[in-house]
Every structure is written in C-alpha cells, then in structure tokens.
Design an enzyme around this catalytic site. Structure first.
Site, mmCIF file in Angstrom:
data_model
loop_
_atom_site.group_PDB
_atom_site.id
_atom_site.type_symbol
_atom_site.label_atom_id
_atom_site.label_comp_id
_atom_site.label_asym_id
_atom_site.label_seq_id
_atom_site.Cartn_x
_atom_site.Cartn_y
_atom_site.Cartn_z
ATOM 1 N N LYS A 149 50.966 38.123 36.493
ATOM 2 C CA LYS A 149 50.638 36.881 37.067
ATOM 3 C C LYS A 149 52.051 35.981 37.274
ATOM 4 O O LYS A 149 52.803 35.970 36.404
ATOM 5 C CB LYS A 149 49.781 35.985 36.318
ATOM 6 C CG LYS A 149 49.049 34.764 36.784
ATOM 7 C CD LYS A 149 48.032 34.295 35.783
ATOM 8 C CE LYS A 149 47.633 32.609 36.403
ATOM 9 N NZ LYS A 149 46.633 32.117 35.499
ATOM 10 N N SER B 194 42.757 30.825 38.445
ATOM 11 C CA SER B 194 44.190 30.912 38.456
ATOM 12 C C SER B 194 44.721 32.180 38.320
ATOM 13 O O SER B 194 45.888 32.786 38.758
ATOM 14 C CB SER B 194 45.065 29.920 37.699
ATOM 15 O OG SER B 194 45.130 30.269 36.220
ATOM 16 N N SER C 121 40.692 30.632 33.382
ATOM 17 C CA SER C 121 41.278 31.329 34.471
ATOM 18 C C SER C 121 41.345 32.737 34.187
ATOM 19 O O SER C 121 42.200 33.563 35.140
ATOM 20 C CB SER C 121 42.767 30.879 34.603
ATOM 21 O OG SER C 121 42.686 29.266 35.077
#
Length: 482
Positions: free
Chosen positions: A85, A160, A184
């Site tokens: 990420k 996210s 998330s």
C-alpha cells in the site's frame, strides 16, 4: 510438463508458490512474469496497482533462482511477489499516501514489515492505490484516480487498503501489506472477497522515515496497525509469523510470543448478527450465519450473544480520532493543500463525532480503558467473536461523501470500529457470495491471540472455500432505450 504449463501461476496462493519455487517445480522468474502479465491484462480496468516495479522484481527473481540452485536453506516466501500500500515505505519509491504534495516523498529505508518480508524472501512487485491521505470509505486518490470493485464496478472496493484487496482478488498479487485504523484492512476484504489480518495493537511494527515521521497523535497511535491481505488464511498466518515482533523503530511493539496457550475445548464463540441493534443487511447476516455453522461443524460452541457496549466503543473511536490535536495535525502539519475530498470527509467526520473538546477527548480514552477491561472479561468465557465487518453491502462508488453519508458509514462500520478502538486482533474472510457480492465476517480474539483467530478462520475457510481470484466483472451491456 511444468507447473506453469499445468496451471496459471497467478491463481496460486503465496504459500503454494513458495513451496513450488523451493521444490524447483517453477522458477521465481516464471512466477513474477506470470503476475506481471496478469497486471497488464486486468489492471487497466481495475486501477489497483499504481506503480509496477517490473525490472526490480525480475532482477530479484533471478537472484532468488540462483539461491534455489545452491545448498542453503530458503526462507518462507523465497521468490514470492508481494505488493505494498502506498502509505507504507518502500525504499526507491515515494510514500505518496495518494497525495500530490507527497509525490516525491522518498523514504530512506523500507518500513519494518517490508524489510521483514524481503528478508523472508519476498519480492516487492508493485505499489497499490489508496484514497488520498488514507481517508474515506472509498478508494480514490488525487494522484491515481479511483480503484474499481472487481465484483461490481458500480460499488466501492472499500476503505483505504482497497488497492491491495482488489489486486489480490483479481490475481495481480498473492499477498499484500496494508494498514487499518477505521476498518481499512477488514472493509476492503469484505468488499473484494479476500482475507485480511488486523493484528493486536503493538504486535506488528509501524514506522516511516518520511517527514513528518512522528505526526500521529495518541488517538492515532492507539488505533492504527499494519497487517496483511491474501486469498488464503494460511498465507496470513505465514506472513504474520514474518512481520510480527518488536523493533526500536516502533515503541508500541511488544515482545509477546506468537502463539499462546491452547484454549479450553470446545472453544466458545460469541455470534453477533446485528451489533448493538440498529440493523444489519440480510446479505451480511446470512454470511455471518454461514460462518457460525462452519464453526459448529468444526466443533466450536456458538452462542448468540454480544460483547458489551459495542456502540459506545465505536463512538469512543470516533472521538479519539477527532480530538483537537488530530484536527490541528490535519490543518497545520499535513502538506497543503489537502484535496477537497479529504477536507470534505474530515469535516463530516469531525461533525459526526461531535467536534469533541479536550474534556470529551479525555473521557474517550478513559472509556476505552474501561471497555477494554469489560471486553476482556467477556472473552474469558467467549474468547472468539464472529461478527459483521460493515453491516451493509458495499455502497455505490463515490457516494461516501454525500450529505449525511459519513455519519451513516460510521453506523454501518460500528463493529469494526469497536474492535479498532480496543486494539483487538481480527481476521476478515469471505464466506460466500450473496446477490452477486462477497459475504464476509470478522473473527475477533483477545489481545495477542491472533493464533486462535487464524485457527477459527482456517476452520471456516476449509468448509466454505475461497471465492477469488476472479476476472473483473464488466459493466452491464444495455440495449438502446433501456
């Protein structure tokens, strides 16, 4: 006939790939090339992988293959690709957080979890999308645009870590690193039909060399954790064993054994169908019931009972993340200008949390302490809790900023928020498909008992199966006039 001729390598799990590479059934280079081809084939319609490290990954794969031909022992993920990420440091690529202002924010070294996965033989293959600033419950960044839910293009892929979840769901990556503060990890796992491990606070390190490296207020420090995503629970377990453990780089990390004492048999499970009672979609409840039945079939004892004050814990998290200090961080410390979508989300979030003053903020931390004690007492008799992640199905993409929607999402995410407020471990996993969308649950355990969460999740997966990788669903074709 070689393994790569028998099966599409991108369909295999991380642990399966590691075993195949160690046994020389396939080379790491073949594995990397298969995933790069898959990215080329499907990423254009999903927009999950935003930076592809093809040359770097192929060079590392060739080095890994040379090691296989040697006589030494090979680590757990030797030659296996993984993705990261974009708010987790990978040296040589910027930690952008999806913000134009951080497009050149290059870290001086890898994040601890990246270092550890590399040391275990893993090969970073790409960086994946997230909403700007890792905020919102829909994945859209000002740098890279929106990530698409591979099951239904009209719906959000989640919070996210959604770039990771969508990439794993479509076979572009077998393993990903993400993080969680408001759901998330678990929410995109639900939306995209993959598994995720949200560890206990202090179990897995979180550190960055990108300035300001220590901007997190106490509320953010108490709720944010790094974790992993994959298609198989076994991959989560292997990754957990690699990335967990203390380091001086993160003062919150603690030297706790990975595996605790064997729980009393049969293990009792608390089944939560409608957390705190404001309503849960039938599609979601049906999935939770599937998980409960799978655990009963595996010998667990399941009682329909819920831990105390779920709604109070969720509210405490919202307040902890809306303190005057946090509002000042976003207004004064983060690089200007913040995108309009981020400003809009923050404004609605703070309003929904009640714009707490310092006294209310202090009370939320006191409440957290009390709730953690009462949940710990509850888990003396019911160590595991099986519950929804979000109580509703994935919302229509982009509607998370509509009037009143942030407050509504806080309500639907109440169970995930309660778990985050208390820093408890949870494994999210799919349990089937309902109305064309993944059904998912979270298996929640006591602090530092990721092991029994993984055991239970593995028992569920064994009975219900996995539902990814999939090819991205195409938009519906309408005839003229429809």
């Amino acid at each position: 006939m070689t393994l790569s001729e028998i099966t599409e390598l991108w369909r295999m799990s991380a642990t399966e790939l590691a075993a195949a590479i160690r046994s020389r059934q396939v080379s790491s280079q073949e594995v990397i090339e298969a995933h790069l081809r898959r990215i080329e084939a499907v990423n254009g319609s999903i927009n999950a992988v935003v930076i592809v490290l093809a040359e770097q990954a192929l060079d590392a794969a060739k080095e890994a293959d040379r090691a296989v031909r040697g006589d030494g022992d090979l680590p757990q993920f030797h030659g296996v690709p993984f993705t990261v990420k974009e708010n987790i440091d990978v040296a040589g690529t910027p930690t952008t957080q999806g913000l134009k202002a951080l497009a050149d924010a290059y870290p001086s070294r890898d994040a601890p979890i990246v270092e550890r996965l590399k040391a275990a033989g893993g090969i970073v293959m790409g960086r994946n999308n997230l909403p700007s600033g890792a905020l919102r419950w829909h994945c859209e960044s000002e740098l890279w645009g929106a990530t698409v839910n591979p099951w239904d293009r009209s719906r959000t892929p989640g919070a996210s870590s959604a770039g990771e979840a969508a990439a794993i769901a479509t076979g572009m990556s077998p393993l990903g690193l993400g993080n969680d503060g408001l759901g998330s990890l678990c929410h995109p796992a639900q939306c995209c039909g993959v598994s995720a491990l949200k560890p206990t606070l202090g179990r897995v390190p979180n550190a960055s060399t990108v300035e300001p490296a220590d901007m997190a207020t106490i509320g953010m420090q108490l709720t944010g954790v790094n974790g992993s995503l994959a298609r198989r629970v076994a991959d989560l377990r292997e990754a957990f064993e690699v990335i967990a453990g203390p380091t001086w780089r993160d003062p919150w990390t603690v030297p706790v054994p990975l595996y605790g004492p064997e729980p009393a048999k049969p293990t009792r499970v608390a089944l939560v169908l409608d957390p705190a009672g404001p309503g849960t979609a039938k599609q979601v409840q049906d999935g939770v019931r599937k998980a409960a039945q799978a655990l009963e079939d595996a010998g667990y004892v399941v009682d329909e009972v819920e831990p105390p004050a779920i709604d109070v814990a969720a509210k405490a998290l919202a307040v902890m993340l809306s303190t005057p200090g946090i509002r000042a961080v976003w207004q004064q410390v983060m690089p200007p200008p913040l995108p309009a979508a981020v400003r809009q989300f923050l404004s609605a979030f703070f309003e929904a949390a009640g714009d707490p003053d310092p006294v209310a903020a202090e009370q939320s931390f006191i409440m957290r302490h009390s709730l953690l004690r009462s949940w710990s007492e509850f888990q003396e008799t019911h160590p595991l809790i099986v519950a929804p992640i979000a109580t509703g199905i994935p919302s229509i993409a982009g509607t998370d900023l509509d009037e009143g929607r942030v407050a509504e999402d806080l309500r639907t995410m109440r169970m995930a928020m309660a778990v985050n407020a208390l820093g408890l471990p949870a494994v999210a996993l799919p349990v089937g498909i309902g109305d064309g969308l993944p059904q998912a649950v979270q298996v929640i355990g006591p602090r530092y008992r990721e092991d029994i969460c993984l055991d239970a999740a593995g028992a569920i997966e064994k009975r219900v199966g996995i539902i990814t990788p999939i090819d991205p669903r195409q938009p519906p074709v309408h005839s003229f006039g429809e």
